[in-house]
Write an enzyme that holds these catalytic residues in place. Sequence first.
Site, PDB file in Angstrom:
ATOM      1  N   LYS A   1       0.833  -1.194   0.000  1.00  0.00           N
ATOM      2  CA  LYS A   1       0.000   0.000   0.000  1.00  0.00           C
ATOM      3  C   LYS A   1       0.876   1.256   0.000  1.00  0.00           C
ATOM      4  O   LYS A   1       2.115   1.161   0.111  1.00  0.00           O
ATOM      5  CB  LYS A   1      -0.953  -0.099   1.201  1.00  0.00           C
ATOM      6  CG  LYS A   1      -1.896  -1.318   1.055  1.00  0.00           C
ATOM      7  CD  LYS A   1      -3.024  -1.356   2.075  1.00  0.00           C
ATOM      8  CE  LYS A   1      -2.624  -1.895   3.411  1.00  0.00           C
ATOM      9  NZ  LYS A   1      -3.793  -2.158   4.304  1.00  0.00           N
TER      10      LYS A   1
ATOM     11  N   TYR B   1     -12.344  -2.435  -1.097  1.00  0.00           N
ATOM     12  CA  TYR B   1     -12.694  -2.453   0.328  1.00  0.00           C
ATOM     13  C   TYR B   1     -14.203  -2.426   0.557  1.00  0.00           C
ATOM     14  O   TYR B   1     -14.667  -1.997   1.615  1.00  0.00           O
ATOM     15  CB  TYR B   1     -12.007  -1.287   1.047  1.00  0.00           C
ATOM     16  CG  TYR B   1     -10.552  -1.566   1.424  1.00  0.00           C
ATOM     17  CD1 TYR B   1     -10.181  -2.761   2.060  1.00  0.00           C
ATOM     18  CD2 TYR B   1      -9.558  -0.635   1.178  1.00  0.00           C
ATOM     19  CE1 TYR B   1      -8.858  -3.018   2.406  1.00  0.00           C
ATOM     20  CE2 TYR B   1      -8.224  -0.894   1.530  1.00  0.00           C
ATOM     21  CZ  TYR B   1      -7.895  -2.080   2.152  1.00  0.00           C
ATOM     22  OH  TYR B   1      -6.578  -2.326   2.510  1.00  0.00           O
TER      23      TYR B   1
ATOM     24  N   PHE C   1     -13.962   3.595   9.877  1.00  0.00           N
ATOM     25  CA  PHE C   1     -12.664   3.885   9.263  1.00  0.00           C
ATOM     26  C   PHE C   1     -12.691   3.828   7.735  1.00  0.00           C
ATOM     27  O   PHE C   1     -11.669   4.029   7.094  1.00  0.00           O
ATOM     28  CB  PHE C   1     -11.602   2.914   9.809  1.00  0.00           C
ATOM     29  CG  PHE C   1     -11.909   1.448   9.592  1.00  0.00           C
ATOM     30  CD1 PHE C   1     -11.587   0.806   8.399  1.00  0.00           C
ATOM     31  CD2 PHE C   1     -12.519   0.705  10.591  1.00  0.00           C
ATOM     32  CE1 PHE C   1     -11.858  -0.535   8.197  1.00  0.00           C
ATOM     33  CE2 PHE C   1     -12.799  -0.654  10.403  1.00  0.00           C
ATOM     34  CZ  PHE C   1     -12.467  -1.271   9.197  1.00  0.00           C
TER      35      PHE C   1
ATOM     36  N   THR D   1      -3.713  -7.462  11.705  1.00  0.00           N
ATOM     37  CA  THR D   1      -3.984  -6.127  11.146  1.00  0.00           C
ATOM     38  C   THR D   1      -3.266  -5.007  11.907  1.00  0.00           C
ATOM     39  O   THR D   1      -2.680  -4.109  11.286  1.00  0.00           O
ATOM     40  CB  THR D   1      -5.511  -5.872  11.174  1.00  0.00           C
ATOM     41  OG1 THR D   1      -6.159  -6.982  10.555  1.00  0.00           O
ATOM     42  CG2 THR D   1      -5.860  -4.594  10.443  1.00  0.00           C
TER      43      THR D   1
ATOM     44  N   ARG E   1       4.121  -6.853   9.120  1.00  0.00           N
ATOM     45  CA  ARG E   1       3.572  -5.793   9.966  1.00  0.00           C
ATOM     46  C   ARG E   1       4.275  -5.765  11.325  1.00  0.00           C
ATOM     47  O   ARG E   1       4.481  -4.698  11.902  1.00  0.00           O
ATOM     48  CB  ARG E   1       2.070  -6.003  10.124  1.00  0.00           C
ATOM     49  CG  ARG E   1       1.293  -5.708   8.835  1.00  0.00           C
ATOM     50  CD  ARG E   1      -0.105  -6.291   8.879  1.00  0.00           C
ATOM     51  NE  ARG E   1      -0.943  -5.824   7.777  1.00  0.00           N
ATOM     52  CZ  ARG E   1      -2.147  -6.329   7.511  1.00  0.00           C
ATOM     53  NH1 ARG E   1      -2.644  -7.308   8.266  1.00  0.00           N
ATOM     54  NH2 ARG E   1      -2.855  -5.874   6.496  1.00  0.00           N
TER      55      ARG E   1
ATOM     56  N   GLU F   1     -10.459 -10.418  -6.093  1.00  0.00           N
ATOM     57  CA  GLU F   1      -9.538  -9.277  -5.985  1.00  0.00           C
ATOM     58  C   GLU F   1      -8.537  -9.254  -7.137  1.00  0.00           C
ATOM     59  O   GLU F   1      -8.207  -8.187  -7.661  1.00  0.00           O
ATOM     60  CB  GLU F   1      -8.800  -9.343  -4.652  1.00  0.00           C
ATOM     61  CG  GLU F   1      -9.709  -9.067  -3.463  1.00  0.00           C
ATOM     62  CD  GLU F   1      -9.012  -9.223  -2.111  1.00  0.00           C
ATOM     63  OE1 GLU F   1      -9.684  -9.021  -1.094  1.00  0.00           O
ATOM     64  OE2 GLU F   1      -7.799  -9.549  -2.088  1.00  0.00           O
TER      65      GLU F   1
HETATM   66  P1  DAT Z   1      -6.547  -6.941   6.971  1.00  0.00           P
HETATM   67  O1  DAT Z   1      -5.872  -5.896   6.111  1.00  0.00           O
HETATM   68  O2  DAT Z   1      -5.632  -7.468   8.039  1.00  0.00           O
HETATM   69  O3  DAT Z   1      -7.232  -8.020   6.182  1.00  0.00           O
HETATM   70  P2  DAT Z   1      -9.224  -5.865   7.459  1.00  0.00           P
HETATM   71  O4  DAT Z   1      -9.645  -6.523   6.197  1.00  0.00           O
HETATM   72  O5  DAT Z   1     -10.031  -6.152   8.683  1.00  0.00           O
HETATM   73  O6  DAT Z   1      -7.691  -6.174   7.805  1.00  0.00           O
HETATM   74  O7  DAT Z   1      -9.235  -4.279   7.273  1.00  0.00           O
HETATM   75  C1  DAT Z   1      -8.772  -3.716   6.060  1.00  0.00           C
HETATM   76  C2  DAT Z   1      -7.890  -2.537   6.392  1.00  0.00           C
HETATM   77  O8  DAT Z   1      -8.668  -1.545   7.043  1.00  0.00           O
HETATM   78  C3  DAT Z   1      -6.770  -2.851   7.375  1.00  0.00           C
HETATM   79  O9  DAT Z   1      -5.625  -3.329   6.709  1.00  0.00           O
HETATM   80  C4  DAT Z   1      -6.538  -1.528   8.015  1.00  0.00           C
HETATM   81  C5  DAT Z   1      -7.899  -0.885   8.042  1.00  0.00           C
HETATM   82  N1  DAT Z   1      -8.568  -1.084   9.330  1.00  0.00           N
HETATM   83  C6  DAT Z   1      -9.129  -2.218   9.810  1.00  0.00           C
HETATM   84  N2  DAT Z   1      -9.646  -2.052  11.028  1.00  0.00           N
HETATM   85  C7  DAT Z   1      -9.417  -0.730  11.334  1.00  0.00           C
HETATM   86  C8  DAT Z   1      -9.703   0.091  12.457  1.00  0.00           C
HETATM   87  N3  DAT Z   1     -10.346  -0.380  13.528  1.00  0.00           N
HETATM   88  N4  DAT Z   1      -9.289   1.384  12.414  1.00  0.00           N
HETATM   89  C9  DAT Z   1      -8.639   1.891  11.345  1.00  0.00           C
HETATM   90  N5  DAT Z   1      -8.348   1.166  10.249  1.00  0.00           N
HETATM   91  C10 DAT Z   1      -8.728  -0.118  10.248  1.00  0.00           C
END
Ligand code: DAT
Length: 148
Positions: A9, A49, A57, A91, A102, A126
């Site tokens: 990213k 997304y 968020f 995450t 990470r 995707e």
């Molecule tokens: P991942 O990227 O580990 O699959 P995810 O699909 O739950 O995680 O979320 C997508 C992205 O959104 C993640 O990489 C970062 C952001 N994100 C997730 N939860 C968040 C939160 N509580 N606050 C801010 N950003 C968040």
Amino acid sequence: MQQTLILLKPDGVQRRLLGEIIGRFEHKGLRLAGLKLVKPSRDLAEKHYAVHKGKPFYDSLLDFLTSGPTVAMVWEGREAVAVARAMMGVTDGTKAAPATIRGDFALSVQNNLVHGSDSPDNAKLEIALWFRPDELVSYISVDAEWIG
Ligand code: DAT
Ligand code: MG
């Protein structure tokens, strides 16, 4: 062979971590099937997304993903989806285990450097979002029998 979509990213590109991250997947034994540098449109980010639409968020996440160049990659290999997720770590960068991407390079939740598909079905969706079929390259790597 299973494929997964990995994104480095905008934070990862700006922080010059591309070589480091590609090296990790390469050395693991996964095989690169697609690679490009993209400045994602709002439309692409929204589709990517979509599952997070409505979450607090979400808007910030779209601003982040569209803020600069992202490197989109397809990596393939045995259990590529789960392998890549394990290599990424959880995450939240503060909770991700050391030796994960990470865990080694991120402190943030949002700016956590990488995206990886979370299931083989989502990987297919995707990959189709980020790559045209003719942008993916199929080949046999010379070390395949050693990596198996
Ligand atoms: P991942 O990227 O580990 O699959 P995810 O699909 O739950 O995680 O979320 C997508 C992205 O959104 C993640 O990489 C970062 C952001 N994100 C997730 N939860 C968040 C939160 N509580 N606050 C801010 N950003 C968040
Ligand atoms: Mg996810």
